[in-house]
Enzyme design. Structure first.
Site, short mmCIF file in Angstrom:
data_model
loop_
_atom_site.label_atom_id
_atom_site.label_comp_id
_atom_site.label_asym_id
_atom_site.label_seq_id
_atom_site.Cartn_x
_atom_site.Cartn_y
_atom_site.Cartn_z
N ALA A 48 48.15 16.92 51.63
CA ALA A 48 47.21 15.70 52.25
C ALA A 48 47.16 15.54 53.79
O ALA A 48 46.01 15.36 54.47
CB ALA A 48 47.65 14.43 51.59
N SER A 96 44.39 58.53 48.46
CA SER A 96 44.70 58.18 47.09
C SER A 96 46.29 58.52 46.69
O SER A 96 46.67 59.54 47.53
CB SER A 96 43.70 58.18 45.87
OG SER A 96 43.70 59.34 45.32
N LEU A 97 46.89 58.59 45.66
CA LEU A 97 48.13 59.22 45.45
C LEU A 97 48.33 59.84 44.09
O LEU A 97 47.51 59.41 43.17
CB LEU A 97 49.17 57.61 45.34
CG LEU A 97 49.58 57.02 46.44
CD1 LEU A 97 50.36 55.75 46.40
CD2 LEU A 97 50.20 57.55 47.60
N GLU A 132 58.04 50.50 46.44
CA GLU A 132 57.12 48.98 46.59
C GLU A 132 56.35 48.64 45.41
O GLU A 132 56.07 49.92 44.65
CB GLU A 132 56.50 49.06 47.86
CG GLU A 132 55.62 50.18 48.10
CD GLU A 132 55.48 50.50 49.59
OE1 GLU A 132 54.35 50.51 49.99
OE2 GLU A 132 56.43 50.89 50.49
N LYS A 134 52.98 48.73 42.93
CA LYS A 134 51.63 49.31 43.06
C LYS A 134 50.83 48.16 42.63
O LYS A 134 50.85 47.98 41.39
CB LYS A 134 51.65 50.65 42.30
CG LYS A 134 50.17 51.21 42.14
CD LYS A 134 50.28 52.65 41.91
CE LYS A 134 48.87 53.29 42.07
NZ LYS A 134 47.74 52.79 41.97
N ASP A 136 47.71 46.17 41.56
CA ASP A 136 46.56 46.58 40.83
C ASP A 136 45.35 45.58 41.22
O ASP A 136 45.23 44.51 40.69
CB ASP A 136 46.61 46.45 39.16
CG ASP A 136 45.81 47.05 38.49
OD1 ASP A 136 45.09 48.03 39.14
OD2 ASP A 136 45.73 47.03 37.46
N GLU A 192 46.33 45.75 49.48
CA GLU A 192 45.67 45.25 48.41
C GLU A 192 45.12 43.86 48.38
O GLU A 192 46.39 43.20 48.30
CB GLU A 192 46.38 45.93 47.39
CG GLU A 192 45.76 45.99 46.11
CD GLU A 192 45.29 47.53 45.77
OE1 GLU A 192 45.52 48.47 46.63
OE2 GLU A 192 44.84 48.09 44.67
N TYR A 244 50.35 47.30 52.72
CA TYR A 244 51.30 48.63 52.36
C TYR A 244 51.27 49.66 53.30
O TYR A 244 52.40 50.34 53.20
CB TYR A 244 51.21 48.85 51.08
CG TYR A 244 49.84 49.49 50.59
CD1 TYR A 244 49.14 50.61 51.37
CD2 TYR A 244 49.11 48.76 49.64
CE1 TYR A 244 47.82 50.78 50.91
CE2 TYR A 244 47.84 49.22 49.23
CZ TYR A 244 47.19 50.16 49.87
OH TYR A 244 45.99 50.56 49.54
N LYS A 340 53.79 55.44 37.54
CA LYS A 340 53.23 54.15 36.93
C LYS A 340 53.68 53.76 35.63
O LYS A 340 54.52 54.82 35.01
CB LYS A 340 51.66 54.72 36.48
CG LYS A 340 51.06 54.98 37.99
CD LYS A 340 49.63 55.05 37.93
CE LYS A 340 48.71 54.41 37.12
NZ LYS A 340 47.25 54.57 37.42
N CYS A 433 38.17 27.28 4.50
CA CYS A 433 39.57 27.41 5.33
C CYS A 433 40.25 28.32 4.39
O CYS A 433 40.50 28.16 3.10
CB CYS A 433 40.37 26.17 5.56
SG CYS A 433 42.09 26.33 6.33
N CYS A 436 43.65 25.98 3.15
CA CYS A 436 43.57 24.85 2.18
C CYS A 436 41.95 24.85 1.68
O CYS A 436 41.61 24.14 0.69
CB CYS A 436 43.58 23.46 3.01
SG CYS A 436 42.21 23.15 4.04
N CYS A 449 38.64 23.93 10.88
CA CYS A 449 39.01 23.10 9.52
C CYS A 449 39.23 21.60 9.70
O CYS A 449 40.11 21.62 10.75
CB CYS A 449 40.32 23.72 8.83
SG CYS A 449 41.02 22.78 7.39
N CYS A 454 45.89 20.13 6.06
CA CYS A 454 46.00 21.39 5.74
C CYS A 454 47.20 22.14 6.14
O CYS A 454 47.71 22.12 7.18
CB CYS A 454 44.62 22.19 6.76
SG CYS A 454 44.76 23.89 6.80
S1 IVH Z 1 50.12 53.62 49.56
C1 IVH Z 1 48.36 57.60 51.23
N1 IVH Z 1 51.22 51.80 48.58
O1 IVH Z 1 46.83 52.77 44.97
C2 IVH Z 1 49.10 56.46 50.69
N2 IVH Z 1 48.97 52.28 47.83
O2 IVH Z 1 46.37 55.67 44.20
C3 IVH Z 1 47.87 55.28 50.89
N3 IVH Z 1 48.15 51.03 45.84
O3 IVH Z 1 44.24 53.23 46.62
C4 IVH Z 1 48.37 54.24 49.51
N4 IVH Z 1 49.73 49.52 45.90
O4 IVH Z 1 44.86 50.89 46.65
C5 IVH Z 1 50.19 52.46 48.69
N5 IVH Z 1 52.22 49.77 47.72
C6 IVH Z 1 50.93 50.76 47.79
C7 IVH Z 1 50.31 50.58 46.81
C8 IVH Z 1 49.14 51.40 46.88
C9 IVH Z 1 48.84 49.94 45.46
C10 IVH Z 1 46.79 51.51 45.68
C11 IVH Z 1 45.91 51.65 46.79
C12 IVH Z 1 45.33 53.12 46.49
C13 IVH Z 1 45.92 53.57 45.18
C14 IVH Z 1 46.38 55.12 45.48
#
Ligand code: IVH
Length: 699
Positions: A48, A96-97, A132, A134, A136, A192, A244, A340, A433, A436, A449, A454
Site C-alpha cells: 500500500a 547456443s549450447l 547454474e 538452464k 526454460d 532468460e 547468465y 538436460k 454418471c 451412480c 453429475c 453419488c
Molecule cells: S549460457 C554461449 N546459461 O540455453 C553460452 N544459457 O542452448 C550461452 N539458457 O539460448 C548460453 N539458461 O537461452 C546459458 N544458465 C544459462 C542458461 C542458458 C538457459 C539458454 C539460453 C540459450 C540456450 C542454449
C-alpha cells in the site's frame, strides 16, 4: 551501491508543490523499494505504501512531462505500442549450447576440456566448474549505455534478434538503470526471461475465462508475452529475468576502475550481477566434476519445488580466462554444456478412455495409456480434461499420443502424434454418471453429475478432505478412504473424526500398527486453522488463495455462515462466481449439518488472530531457508514467517538471524556456523510455527 534509502514520509506534501529534486528523490525511492522487493525478496515497505508513492510519481509526471527520467519506474507499467519489431544484430552473436543427458557424457565433456587445455590428469579432481539452472524461457540481450537500459532484444537466430525494448522495460526485476556509480559506456547482459508456474496458471485461467487460446507451457507464455505490440500486456504478466552471461563491455575511463572484471563465472553470479542490481538464481554450485554431477541430481529432485521451469543445468568452466583457449565448434562454445533432465514427455498408445466423477460432480475423461516412462516415472493414466479438449486434440482410442508431465501435476495428453485410420474408435461422452448412473447435466464444456449422494462425488470429496490439499491426514490415504466408505464406516467428512478402535477393528488389511497410525494422524488434525479448514471443504472454485482471503476477513465459521453473497463479493479478489459458490456452500442444510456434527466431535477450527504489525512474534527476524523442506514448500514457509512479522532472504547476509535447513542442505549451513547464526531443522521450525500460532480462541 548507489541505492539510498528514502523514507516515504518525505513526500507528504501535495504533488503541485514538488520540485524537480523531489521528483528525482521519488524515482530513487521507488527504485530502492522496487529493488528490495523484486531483486532482494526483502520488501521494506508495504504494498500500500509503495502504491501510494507510485501514484504520487504518476501525478508529478503528469504535471511535469519534461521531468520524466529514462529510468522512471513508471515505465514498468508499459503503454508504448510498437507495430513492428526492428531487427537487432547481436555483437557478439548469442550462441547456443551443446546438450547432454547422461552422466557419462558429463565426464566426456570434462575429459575434452582437459585434453584441449592440455592439463595434467592429476588436477582432474580439483578443476572447478560452475553449474547454474538452464532456464526454460526466452533468451534476451539487454544493452545498457552508461548505466541506462537502452535496448532489449530476443535471441532470434543468434546473430539477429528482434527489438522488444518496450516490453523488456516492464519486466519487474530488470533494472532500468544499473546500480553502480560509474557504469561502463556499453554493457550487454544476457539471460532468460521466464514466467512463474503460478503466473502461468493464473494467466491460462484468465484466457480460458475469456475463451482465448491457452499457452501450452510457461516458456511459450513468457515468449508470447514479450512479443506483444502493446507493452501493457507484457506489464500485466508476471515475468522475471535471470542473467547468465556478459555479452560485451566497453569501459570508459571512470568505469574501468569501479567495476573490476570478473575472473570466474562464480564471481559473475555472486558479485558482478548483484552489484549491477540483478537478481540471480540461488540454485548454483561451483565444484569439481563430481560435485556438479551430485548437484544435477539434487536439482532434478528439487525441480518441482522451483517457482520456474528449468530443463536442466548449464555447466561452465569456472575460470573465464580459459574460455578463449577452449574455443568454439561451428555452433557451440566448448567451455560450457547444457546437461538436460530426462524428457518429460513420451509417445504412447491411447488404449481406452474412462470417465471419472469428481467431488463437485464434474465428470472427467481419463486416458488409459500403454505404460510409458516419462522422465523416470511410469505413466498409465493421463487427464483429458473435458470433451472440448478431446475435440481440440482430435484424438481417438487407438491413436498414438504425446503425454507430458509438467511440474508435479497429473500427466496429460498433449497432442495427437499418429491417427490409426483403420482401427481408431471415437470417444463418446457418457449420458449417465459412471458411478451412480444418474443422468448427467451438460454445463458449458463440462458434464456434471448433480446427485449429491453419488458415490463418486462422496468418495472424491472425502479423499480431497484428507489429502495434502486438504487437512493432510497422513495415515488416511485415498485407498483407505474408498475402503472405509464402502464399508460404511465413513459417509461424510465429520465421520472421520468419529472413527475409533472399535470401528476400525476387523477390517481386512488393517493391522494394529496401521490402525494406531490412522487414529493418531486423525487426532493430530483436530485443531485446524480456519484457512486450512475452508480449503479442505473442496468448495467449487475455492482453492488455497481464496481460503486464505476468507481467513483474513473472518474470525469464525459462524461469521462465514451468516455472510451474504454480496458481502463475499465485496472482498477484494473475490468475484461473483466465487461469491456464489461460497454462499451456496454455506447455505446448504446438509453441509451445515456435517460441519456442526464435525465441531461436536471435538474438532476445533482456530480463528485467525488479528495482530497489529508491531506485536507480530517474529518481527525483526530475517529467515533464510536452505535444502529441501519435506513438510511444506519453501514459498509457503516464507509466507508463514512473513505473516508472523519476519523478513526472508535468499542467501545468508549480515542481516540473517535464522537459517532453517531441510534435507541435502549445502554450504549455507557452514556459512551460518561461521557467522554464528541460529540454525533450525525443519522439524524445529514447524514446532516454532505451531507454538507461535497456538493459544488462539476456538470457534
Ligand atoms: S549460457 C554461449 N546459461 O540455453 C553460452 N544459457 O542452448 C550461452 N539458457 O539460448 C548460453 N539458461 O537461452 C546459458 N544458465 C544459462 C542458461 C542458458 C538457459 C539458454 C539460453 C540459450 C540456450 C542454449
Amino acid at each position: 551501491m548507489t541505492m539510498k534509502k528514502i523514507l516515504v514520509k518525505d513526500f507528504s506534501k501535495s504533488s503541485t508543490d514538488f520540485s524537480r529534486q523531489d521528483y528525482e528523490d521519488i524515482v530513487l525511492a521507488l527504485q530502492y523499494y522496487g529493488h528490495c522487493y523484486y531483486t532482494l525478496d526483502e520488501p521494506e515497505i508495504s504494498d500500500a505504501e509503495y502504491d501510494k508513492l507510485y501514484r504520487l510519481l504518476i501525478e508529478v509526471e503528469k504535471l511535469h512531462n519534461d521531468w520524466i527520467l529514462p529510468d522512471s519506474p513508471s515505465l514498468k507499467i508499459g503503454g508504448e505500442v510498437r507495430k513492428v519489431f526492428e531487427s537487432v544484430k547481436h555483437d557478439p552473436p548469442m550462441m547456443s549450447l551443446d546438450n547432454i543427458t547422461e552422466e557419462t557424457q558429463l565426464i566426456e565433456f570434462h575429459e575434452r576440456v582437459f585434453k584441449t587445455l592440455k592439463l595434467s590428469d592429476k588436477n582432474k579432481n580439483t578443476f572447478l566448474y560452475h553449474a547454474e539452472p538452464k532456464f526454460d524461457g526466452l533468451a534476451i540481450d539487454l544493452i545498457y549505455k552508461n548505466g541506462i537500459l537502452v535496448s532489449g532484444s530476443t535471441r532470434g537466430d543468434g546473430d539477429t534478434g528482434e527489438d522488444i525494448t518496450h516490453n523488456i522495460k516492464t519486466v519487474r526485476n530488470i533494472p532500468l538503470k544499473l546500480m553502480i556509480d560509474h557504469a561502463p559506456e556499453l554493457l550487454s547482459i544476457r539471460g532468460e526471461c521466464v514466467m512463474t508456474y503460478e503466473a502461468f496458471d493464473a494467466l491460462n485461467k484468465e484466457l480460458e475465462k475469456n475463451e482465448k487460446k491457452l499457452f501450452a507451457n510457461p516458456r511459450n507464455a513468457a515468449a508470447g508475452s514479450l512479443r506483444q505490440q502493446d507493452s501493457k500486456i507484457a506489464a500485466s504478466r508476471d515475468l522475471y529475468f535471470f542473467p547468465y552471461s556478459i555479452g560485451k563491455v566497453i569501459e570508459n575511463e571512470s568505469s574501468a576502475s569501479h567495476l573490476s572484471c570478473p575472473k570466474t563465472q562464480a564471481e559473475i553470479y555472486k558479485t558482478y550481477f548483484p552489484a549491477l542490481g540483478f537478481k540471480v538464481s540461488p540454485e548454483i554450485k561451483s565444484g569439481n566434476i563430481n560435485d556438479i554431477a551430485d548437484h544435477f541430481r539434487l536439482i532434478m529432485e528439487r525441480r518441482s519445488l522451483l517457482k520456474f521451469d528449468i530443463d536442466g543445468i548449464v555447466v561452465k568452466v569456472n575460470d573465464i580466462g580459459l574460455w578463449e583457449s577452449l574455443g568454439i565448434t561451428s555452433k557451440y562454445p566448448r567451455y560450457a554444456i547444457a546437461y538436460k533432465f530426462p524428457a518429460r514427455s513420451a509417445i504412447t498408445k491411447l488404449l481406452d478412455v474412462s470417465f471419472q466423477t469428481g467431488r463437485t460432480g464434474i465428470v472427467t475423461p481419463v486416458a488409459h495409456l500403454k505404460p510409458v516412462n516419462v522422465g523416470g516415472v511410469m505413466i498409465r493414466r493421463a487427464s483429458l480434461h473435458n470433451m472440448r479438449e478431446i475435440e481440440r486434440l482430435n484424438v481417438h482410442i487407438g491413436d498414438m499420443v504425446e503425454v507430458i508431465r509438467a511440474g508435479d501435476v497429473i500427466p496429460k495428453v498433449e497432442s495427437l502424434v499418429e491417427h490409426d485410420v483403420q482401427n481408431a474408435k471415437l470417444i463418446k461422452a457418457p449420458e449417465n454418471c459412471p458411478e451412480c448412473h444418474e443422468k448427467l447435466v451438460v454445463e458449458d464444456i463440462f458434464l456434471r453429475c448433480v446427485n449429491r449422494n453419488c458415490r463418486g462425488r462422496k468418495v472424491a470429496s472425502l479423499k480431497y478432505f484428507a489429502s495434502k490439499d486438504g487437512l493432510d491426514i497422513d495415515g488416511l490415504g485415498a485407498e483407505w478412504i474408498e475402503k472405509l466408505y464402502d464399508l460404511k464406516k465413513i459417509n461424510d467428512f465429520c465421520d472421520i473424526f468419529y472413527l475409533n478402535e472399535e470401528a476400525l477393528t476387523g477390517i481386512d488389511g488393517m493391522g494394529e500398527i496401521l490402525r494406531q497410525n490412522m487414529l493418531r494422524s486423525i487426532s493430530e488434525k483436530k485443531n485446524i486453522t480456519l484457512e486450512v479448514f475452508i480449503k479442505s471443504l473442496g468448495i467449487t472454485n475455492v482453492g488455497a488463495r481464496i481460503s486464505e482471503l476468507i481467513a483474513e476477513n473472518y474470525q469464525s465459521l459462524d461469521e462465514i455462515i451468516s455472510t451474504s453473497q454480496e458481502q463475499f463479493n465485496e472482498i477484494h479478489e473475490i468475484g461473483p462466481i466465487i461469491a456464489q459458490s461460497l454462499y451456496e456452500y454455506f447455505h446448504d442444510e446438509e453441509n451445515i449439518r456435517v460441519i456442526k456434527k464435525l465441531l461436536k466431535s471435538g474438532f476445533t477450527v482456530i480463528a485467525p488472530e488479528k495482530k497489529s504489525l508491531t506485536d507480530l512474534p517474529l518481527k525483526g527476524e530475517v529467515f533464510v531457508f536452505t535444502g529441501t523442506l519435506t513438510g511444506l514448500k519453501r514459498d509457503e514457509a516464507q509466507k508463514l514467517v512473513k505473516k508472523l512479522g519476519a523478513k526472508t532472504g535468499a542467501s545468508i547476509s549480515s542481516q540473517t538471524t535464522c537459517l532453517v535447513y531441510g534435507e541435502n542442505a549445502g554450504s549455507k549451513l557452514k556459512k551460518a556456523d561461521e557467522a554464528s547464526i541460529k540454525k533450525m531443522s525443519e522439524e524445529e521450525f514447524i514446532n516454532l510455527l505451531n507454538q507461535l500460532s497456538g493459544d488462539k480462541g476456538n470457534t
